[in-house]
Design a protein around this motif. Structure first.
Motif, PDB file in Angstrom:
ATOM      1  N   ARG A   1      -5.266  -1.962   2.652  1.00 53.65           N
ATOM      2  CA  ARG A   1      -4.312  -1.287   1.793  1.00 53.65           C
ATOM      3  C   ARG A   1      -4.983  -0.010   1.331  1.00 53.65           C
ATOM      4  NH1 ARG A   1      -2.954  -5.098  -3.007  1.00 53.65           N
ATOM      5  NH2 ARG A   1      -0.927  -4.355  -3.567  1.00 53.65           N
TER       6      ARG A   1
ATOM      7  N   ALA B   1       7.754   7.459  -0.789  1.00 58.65           N
ATOM      8  CA  ALA B   1       7.177   6.175  -0.367  1.00 58.65           C
ATOM      9  C   ALA B   1       7.094   5.231  -1.568  1.00 58.65           C
ATOM     10  CB  ALA B   1       5.797   6.391   0.232  1.00 58.65           C
ATOM     11  N   ARG B   2       6.634   5.764  -2.705  1.00 61.54           N
ATOM     12  CA  ARG B   2       6.536   4.917  -3.907  1.00 61.54           C
ATOM     13  C   ARG B   2       7.901   4.396  -4.319  1.00 61.54           C
ATOM     14  NH1 ARG B   2       2.440   8.263  -5.857  1.00 61.54           N
ATOM     15  NH2 ARG B   2       0.497   7.285  -5.222  1.00 61.54           N
TER      16      ARG B   2
ATOM     17  N   TYR C   1       9.056   1.547  -2.123  1.00 62.16           N
ATOM     18  CA  TYR C   1       8.446   0.234  -2.383  1.00 62.16           C
ATOM     19  C   TYR C   1       9.003  -0.395  -3.649  1.00 62.16           C
ATOM     20  CZ  TYR C   1       5.242   0.745   1.443  1.00 62.16           C
ATOM     21  OH  TYR C   1       4.729   0.878   2.698  1.00 62.16           O
ATOM     22  N   LYS C   2       9.252   0.440  -4.670  1.00 65.68           N
ATOM     23  CA  LYS C   2       9.840  -0.097  -5.902  1.00 65.68           C
ATOM     24  C   LYS C   2      11.201  -0.690  -5.612  1.00 65.68           C
ATOM     25  CE  LYS C   2       7.606   2.064  -9.757  1.00 65.68           C
ATOM     26  NZ  LYS C   2       7.244   3.484  -9.564  1.00 65.68           N
TER      27      LYS C   2
ATOM     28  N   ASN D   1      11.196  -3.866  -3.253  1.00 68.15           N
ATOM     29  CA  ASN D   1      10.648  -5.063  -3.900  1.00 68.15           C
ATOM     30  C   ASN D   1      11.585  -5.636  -4.948  1.00 68.15           C
ATOM     31  OD1 ASN D   1       8.271  -5.667  -2.518  1.00 68.15           O
ATOM     32  ND2 ASN D   1       7.237  -3.952  -3.489  1.00 68.15           N
TER      33      ASN D   1
ATOM     34  N   GLU E   1       7.107 -10.047  -1.486  1.00 68.38           N
ATOM     35  CA  GLU E   1       6.546  -8.825  -2.042  1.00 68.38           C
ATOM     36  C   GLU E   1       5.916  -7.988  -0.930  1.00 68.38           C
ATOM     37  OE1 GLU E   1       5.793  -8.069  -5.521  1.00 68.38           O
ATOM     38  OE2 GLU E   1       4.509  -6.342  -5.100  1.00 68.38           O
ATOM     39  N   ILE E   2       6.375  -6.756  -0.803  1.00 71.79           N
ATOM     40  CA  ILE E   2       5.754  -5.848   0.154  1.00 71.79           C
ATOM     41  C   ILE E   2       4.845  -4.918  -0.624  1.00 71.79           C
ATOM     42  CG2 ILE E   2       6.180  -4.008   1.802  1.00 71.79           C
ATOM     43  CD1 ILE E   2       8.737  -5.327   2.546  1.00 71.79           C
ATOM     44  N   ALA E   3       3.581  -4.916  -0.282  1.00 75.72           N
ATOM     45  CA  ALA E   3       2.617  -4.173  -1.078  1.00 75.72           C
ATOM     46  C   ALA E   3       2.701  -2.681  -0.780  1.00 75.72           C
ATOM     47  CB  ALA E   3       1.216  -4.685  -0.793  1.00 75.72           C
ATOM     48  N   ASP E   4       2.682  -1.881  -1.822  1.00 71.43           N
ATOM     49  CA  ASP E   4       2.648  -0.432  -1.667  1.00 71.43           C
ATOM     50  C   ASP E   4       1.301  -0.053  -1.053  1.00 71.43           C
ATOM     51  OD1 ASP E   4       2.837   2.264  -1.813  1.00 71.43           O
ATOM     52  OD2 ASP E   4       3.003   2.390  -3.981  1.00 71.43           O
TER      53      ASP E   4
ATOM     54  N   LYS F   1       6.239  -4.562   8.166  1.00 63.33           N
ATOM     55  CA  LYS F   1       5.760  -4.749   6.795  1.00 63.33           C
ATOM     56  C   LYS F   1       6.464  -5.934   6.145  1.00 63.33           C
ATOM     57  CE  LYS F   1       4.341  -0.035   5.561  1.00 63.33           C
ATOM     58  NZ  LYS F   1       3.483   0.005   6.690  1.00 63.33           N
TER      59      LYS F   1
ATOM     60  N   ALA G   1      12.863   3.304   6.335  1.00 55.58           N
ATOM     61  CA  ALA G   1      13.078   2.691   5.025  1.00 55.58           C
ATOM     62  C   ALA G   1      14.413   1.949   4.999  1.00 55.58           C
ATOM     63  CB  ALA G   1      13.034   3.761   3.943  1.00 55.58           C
TER      64      ALA G   1
END
Ligand code: UDP
Ligand code: MG
Length: 316
Positions: free
Chosen positions: A123, A138-139, A142-143, A146, A152-155, A182, A218
Motif C-alpha cells: 500500500r 482517487a481519494r 475510495y471514500k 467504501n 473494505e477497499i484500502a486507499d 481491487k 472507478a
C-alpha cells in the motif's frame, strides 16, 4: 517450494531489462532457501519490443514462462491469465515498471512463511509524483466506494501482493469478465498483512492510465461490487412522489378552502421542474443501463483473454 511471480506487461520494452535484473537478484538472494521461482510474463497485446525481449529471457532462463495476448485486454485480464498459469505455492503479482519494488519480495515471503497471514499486500502511503487532481479524485473514489460496498477497499492499495495458493484459487473462482481486482482481492477475504511503502516513480516509460480510463475504472468498480446506485432511482422516485403529493395538498387547501386562485404564472419554475425531473429520469435509466449492459456482457460468457502464444502450452 515454488514461488510464482506474475508480471503484466503492456509496452514495457524500456523497463523490462531493469525489472528482470531485479528479479534475478531476488532469486539469487534466496538460493540458499527452499524457495524456487518462476517468472511469468504476460504481454497484454504489446506492440513494441516487449514480446521479443521476453522471449529472449525465456531462451536463456528456464524459470521464465510467458503468455502473449492477441490484443490488449487490460491489466485485470493479464493478472487473471498469470494466476491461471502460475504453479507456485506462493503467487505474487507485480508491475513491470518497478513501482512495485521487487526487493520487498523476500520479506513478503518470510511473512507468509511465518503463517500469520495469507496475503501480504503493498500500500502506498504517499501519492507523491502524481498530479494533485488525480490524487484528489482517487481519494474521493475510495471514500465513495467504501460507503457503498460491504468489503473494505484500502486507499492506496496496489495490485502488488503475495498470496497463498488457496487465495489464488479463490480469486480464480471469481470468473467474471469485467474484473475489478481491487474489489475481488477484498471480496475473497483471508488474512491480509499490509506493508507500506512510499510511492515509487516508474523506472522508465509512461503510465498507461489516462484520467478518462481511471474514471471508467472507478465506475466499473462501483457497478461490479454494489447495486446501491440502482436504489438511488427508487429513493429519488419516492422523494419526488411525496413532494408532489404535498404540493397537491397545499394547492387544494389554497384553492378550495382559502379560495385563492392563481393566475397562470410560474412558467420558469415549471420549466425548471420538468428539466430537473427529466434529468433524474434519464440518470436513473442510465444507471439501470450500466447494470443491464454488464449483465448482457457477462451472459455472453466470452473468455477473459485470448492468448496467441504461450511458453509451454503443450506441457500444461
Ligand atoms: N498494464 C497492462 N495492460 C494495460 C495497462 C497496463 O498489462 O492495459 C500493465 C503495465 O505494463 C504495468 C502495470 O500494468 O506493468 C501497471 O501499469 P502502469 O504502470 O501504466 O499503471 P500505474 O502504475 O500508473 O497505475
Ligand atoms: Mg506504474
Amino acid at each position: 517450494m515454488l514461488v510464482s511471480l506474475i508480471i503484466p506487461c503492456y509496452n514495457e520494452e524500456e523497463v523490462l531489462p531493469i525489472l528482470y535484473d531485479a528479479l534475478k537478484g531476488v532469486r539469487e538472494s534466496m538460493k540458499d532457501t527452499d524457495k524456487t521461482f518462476e517468472f511469468i510474463f504476460v504481454s497484454d497485446g504489446s506492440r513494441d519490443k516487449t514480446e521479443e525481449i521476453i522471449k529472449g529471457f525465456a531462451e536463456e532462463d528456464p524459470d521464465v514462462r510467458f503468455i502473449f495476448f492477441s490484443r490488449n485486454f487490460g491489466k485485470e485480464a493479464a493478472m487473471y491469465a498469470g494466476m491461471q498459469k502460475a504453479k507456485g505455492e506462493y503467487v505474487a503479482i507485480l508491475d513491470a515498471d518497478m513501482q512495485d519494488p521487487p526487493a520487498l519480495i523476500p520479506s513478503m515471503i518470510a511473512d507468509l512463511d511465518s503463517g500469520e497471514c495469507d496475503i501480504v499486500a503493498a500500500r502506498r502511503v504517499t501519492r507523491e509524483g502524481e498530479p494533485p487532481i488525480r490524487s484528489f479524485f482517487a481519494r474521493c473514489f475510495y471514500k465513495l466506494i467504501n460507503k457503498m460496498i460491504d468489503v473494505e477497499i484500502a486507499d492506496g492499495a496496489r495490485d502488488f501482493r503475495l498470496m497463498r495458493r488457496q487465495v489464488v484459487d479463490a480469486i480464480l473462482s471469481l470468473s467474471e469478465r469485467q474484473r475489478f481486482s481491487k474489489g475481488i482481492f477484498a471480496w475473497v477475504g483471508f488474512r491480509t498483512k499490509w506493508i507500506e511503502h512510499e510511492n515509487v516513480e516508474r523506472a522508465a516509460g509512461e503510465t498507461k492510465w489516462s484520467f478518462w480510463k481511471l474514471f471508467r475504472y472507478a465506475i466499473d468498480g462501483i457497478v461490479a461490487f454494489t447495486t446501491a446506485p440502482l436504489r438511488l432511482a427508487t429513493y429519488a422516485g419516492f422523494f419526488f412522489a411525496f413532494a408532489a403529493l404535498a404540493y397537491m395538498v397545499f394547492y387544494f387547501i389554497k384553492a378550495i378552502i382559502l379560495k385563492i386562485w392563481d393566475e397562470v404564472a410560474g412558467y420558469p419554475s415549471l420549466l425548471c421542474f420538468i428539466l430537473f425531473i427529466g434529468g433524474l429520469v434519464l440518470m436513473a435509466l442510465g444507471i439501470i443501463g450500466e447494470y443491464l449492459g454488464r449483465t448482457y456482457i457477462e451472459t455472453k460468457g466470452r473468455p477473459i483473454y485470448i492468448s496467441k502464444e504461450e511458453s509451454d502450452k503443450d506441457k500444461d
